[in-house]
Scaffold this active site. Structure first.
Site, PDB file in Angstrom:
ATOM      1  N   CYS A 243       0.811  -1.208   0.000  1.00 58.07           N
ATOM      2  CA  CYS A 243       0.000   0.000   0.000  1.00 58.07           C
ATOM      3  C   CYS A 243       0.847   1.262   0.000  1.00 58.07           C
ATOM      4  O   CYS A 243       0.343   2.338  -0.332  1.00 58.07           O
ATOM      5  CB  CYS A 243      -0.951   0.018   1.195  1.00 58.07           C
ATOM      6  SG  CYS A 243      -0.107  -0.022   2.792  1.00 58.07           S
ATOM      7  N   ASN A 244       2.125   1.153   0.347  1.00 61.39           N
ATOM      8  CA  ASN A 244       2.945   2.377   0.363  1.00 61.39           C
ATOM      9  C   ASN A 244       4.303   2.208  -0.306  1.00 61.39           C
ATOM     10  O   ASN A 244       5.223   2.972  -0.024  1.00 61.39           O
ATOM     11  CB  ASN A 244       3.127   2.899   1.791  1.00 61.39           C
ATOM     12  CG  ASN A 244       3.654   1.842   2.729  1.00 61.39           C
ATOM     13  OD1 ASN A 244       4.329   0.907   2.313  1.00 61.39           O
ATOM     14  ND2 ASN A 244       3.338   1.972   4.006  1.00 61.39           N
TER      15      ASN A 244
ATOM     16  N   HIS B   3      18.673  -2.471   1.557  1.00 63.42           N
ATOM     17  CA  HIS B   3      17.326  -1.890   1.481  1.00 63.42           C
ATOM     18  C   HIS B   3      16.258  -2.955   1.726  1.00 63.42           C
ATOM     19  O   HIS B   3      15.350  -2.748   2.550  1.00 63.42           O
ATOM     20  CB  HIS B   3      17.124  -1.247   0.114  1.00 63.42           C
ATOM     21  CG  HIS B   3      15.725  -0.731  -0.096  1.00 63.42           C
ATOM     22  ND1 HIS B   3      15.231   0.391   0.533  1.00 63.42           N
ATOM     23  CD2 HIS B   3      14.697  -1.215  -0.858  1.00 63.42           C
ATOM     24  CE1 HIS B   3      13.966   0.586   0.180  1.00 63.42           C
ATOM     25  NE2 HIS B   3      13.628  -0.373  -0.658  1.00 63.42           N
TER      26      HIS B   3
ATOM     27  N   GLN C 102       4.024  -9.889   2.742  1.00 59.00           N
ATOM     28  CA  GLN C 102       4.025  -9.297   1.404  1.00 59.00           C
ATOM     29  C   GLN C 102       5.294  -9.658   0.635  1.00 59.00           C
ATOM     30  O   GLN C 102       5.251  -9.868  -0.580  1.00 59.00           O
ATOM     31  CB  GLN C 102       3.851  -7.782   1.531  1.00 59.00           C
ATOM     32  CG  GLN C 102       2.486  -7.398   2.083  1.00 59.00           C
ATOM     33  CD  GLN C 102       2.428  -5.969   2.602  1.00 59.00           C
ATOM     34  OE1 GLN C 102       3.428  -5.413   3.060  1.00 59.00           O
ATOM     35  NE2 GLN C 102       1.251  -5.367   2.543  1.00 59.00           N
TER      36      GLN C 102
END
Length: 568
Positions: free
Chosen positions: A50-51, A99, A120
């Site tokens: 979602c982001n 990352h 996810q």
């Protein structure tokens, strides 16, 4: 080949851009297929939440890879490349590994420490494996990221540094009150039955809501979620499922609604929410002026009581629109220097300066002196004086909400205009991003960062060591061929050699070869694992004149095996 990630997230792009760039499942599959079909990339995986939207690839050229991945993201998101480029970030090799590991630990999440990202990442890997776009590198990377994330949550208190986006959203809805006390007895509507909606429903159930209604386009999924909620051992919530067309009616009964669907358009418009509030309160849901920007709030016009003793002739500014607060240069435009000085002294809380005795003074020098005095006043006060003293503006109290909305979808499910409706409190991704910027960081975050740094170093060493493995395998294969050839030549020269002696000679030759190769191959693996050790594979191939195609065939065989491995 080298690891490259190109993406954008809530840290690099505004929510409006993320919303437009979001990828539905079909678009993600097509993006993967097109990425591995492109020349620079051999493997690919998409991490879309979602982001964040991130494209990982194993590329043979850095600059060409960045250009190709950026172009593909723009094409499949529908946002033009020129518009998207300023918000993209690029990570390469160890920075790309760092990352993803940070993402897996929840360090890069909107709410630090949330654990939903692990699921996810797992889904992202499974998707790439199903399409056979994940080879050895991405399989190793994503499975290690899952292990690092689990380690961070089990060995540290990162969970205390933040919560899931759902929990954080409910805390914002409750406006600082205890969520369980705020939720107890309320009726909830959950729109959507995916992972985020299911988490929201379970969180609401544990918080103590009295009833949960689940609405979904696929009614069977809504029924399944409602059944799971009803049969839960840790809650006694009443749960039922309804079709999507029942949402307007159910919204009139609900106290709180959570929406997280994959819809490309709005699920709840401002008009529908306003109608719901009107149905609940019996009064029209009007725009709440308390949420306007301060600059939009009209100030009283000239001539109010606060203008008493002002040295300016306010009637001379009658051309100013009524209610407009004349600020800055507009307040002094066209006025002579003497009047400016008098105004400056009055606005600063002093008394008007009587310049009548100096009336004979005029001209540029006098004007320069007076303007300098005004500038000094402005510097002391910290602003250019207004033409009247500012009046306090009383903010109208915002009415208590009768409907609470939590929008966790990207793109948004609830019209942003709902923020301006009185009687409604809306929390969406954008407001969550603003709120999370001030969220406190737990001390455990530092521990997680150390874990990530150590794991990145270990992963890099393992990858560098693995890079030389095909060369070592090819070397041992060549040695085995040499042994076989020499034994065959010996049998030709000694045809009467019996089986016992032949086996003993063969074993002796193999032991000699193994002992000669053992120390160099072990040492070269150790050296290759160190930073800058990639050149040892080339040196080994050159020293032993190894066939490049033999080494490549070993690598292809390993990649073929890795592409069929399941997620951790």
């Amino acid at each position: 080949m080298s690891l490259l990630v190109v993406g954008l997230s809530h840290r690099s792009a505004p929510v409006s851009v993320l919303e437009r760039a979001s990828l539905n499942p079909d678009a993600q599959l097509k993006l993967l297929q097109d990425t591995v079909a492109a020349e620079p990339a051999a493997e690919a995986a998409v991490l879309a939440t979602c982001n964040r939207i991130e494209l990982y690839a194993d590329v043979d050229k850095f600059h060409a890879g960045v250009a190709e991945l950026s172009t593909l993201l723009a094409q499949h998101s529908g946002v033009g490349l020129e518009e998207l480029t300023p918000y993209l970030y690029v990570h390469y090799e160890d920075r790309a590994v760092h990352h993803l590991f940070s993402v897996a630990c929840g360090l890069d999440s909107m709410v630090v420490g949330e654990g939903q990202i692990l699921g996810q990442i797992k889904d992202s890997l499974a998707r790439a494996q199903d399409l056979h776009t994940a080879g050895r590198l991405l399989n190793d990377l994503f499975q290690q990221a899952l292990r690092v994330g689990k380690r961070a949550h089990s060995e540290t208190g990162i969970d205390r540094a933040g919560q899931s986006l759902v929990t954080f959203g409910l805390e914002q809805l409750s406006a600082g009150a205890d969520v369980e006390q705020w939720a107890r007895g309320k009726k909830a509507l959950v729109i959507g039955a995916g992972s985020m909606s299911s988490l929201a429903a379970a969180t609401l159930a544990r918080a103590g809501v009295a009833e949960i209604v689940v609405a979904n386009r696929t009614f069977e999924r809504a029924e399944r979620l409602a059944q799971i909620l009803s049969e839960g051992d840790d809650t006694d919530v009443l749960a039922r499922a309804v079709p999507m067309d029942a949402v307007p009616g159910e919204l009139t009964r609900a106290d709180v609604a959570v929406s997280c669907t994959g819809a490309t358009g709005l699920v709840l418009t401002a008009d529908s929410v306003a109608a719901t509030v009107e149905g609940r309160t019996g009064a029209p849901a009007v725009e709440d002026t308390a949420v306007r920007e301060a600059g939009e709030t009209p100030l009283p016009g000239a001539g109010s009581a606060t203008d008493e003793n002002c040295p300016l002739d306010l009637s001379s500014v009658s051309s100013v629109p009524s209610g407009f607060s004349v600020m800055g240069e507009a307040a002094v435009a066209g006025m002579d220097a003497a009047t400016l000085e008098q105004h400056g002294a009055w606005a600063a809380g002093g008394t008007a300066v009587d310049r009548t005795r100096e009336a004979g003074r005029s001209g540029p020098e006098a004007d320069a002196e007076l303007i300098g005095a005004l500038a000094a006043t402005a510097t002391r006060v910290g602003r250019i004086p207004e033409r009247r003293r500012p009046e306090p503006v009383a903010e109208a109290p915002r009415p208590q909400p009768v409907l609470f909305l939590l929008d966790l979808a990207m793109p948004r499910d609830v019209d942003a205009a709902v923020h301006r409706l009185a009687g409604v409190r809306l929390v969406d991704i954008e407001s969550l991003a603003d709120a999370s910027a001030d969220a406190p960081m737990a001390a455990d975050v530092d521990m997680v960062r150390r874990i990530v740094a150590n794991e990145v170093a270990a992963f890099g060493a393992a990858q560098r060591a693995a890079h030389i493995t095909p060369t070592v395998v090819a070397l041992r294969s060549m040695a085995a061929d040499v042994v076989a050839g020499e034994i065959a030549r010996l049998e030709g020269r000694l045809p009467g050699l019996d089986d016992k002696h032949r086996a003993e000679i063969t074993q002796t030759v193999k032991r000699v070869v193994d002992k000669l190769l053992h120390a160099p191959t072990v040492r070269v693996k150790q050296l290759a694992a160190e930073p800058g050790g990639a050149g040892y594979a080339d040196a080994l191939r050159t020293l032993f004149d190894l066939d490049q195609e033999t080494v490549a065939s070993v690598s292809r065989a390993e990649n073929s095996t890795e592409k069929n491995r399941g997620p951790a």
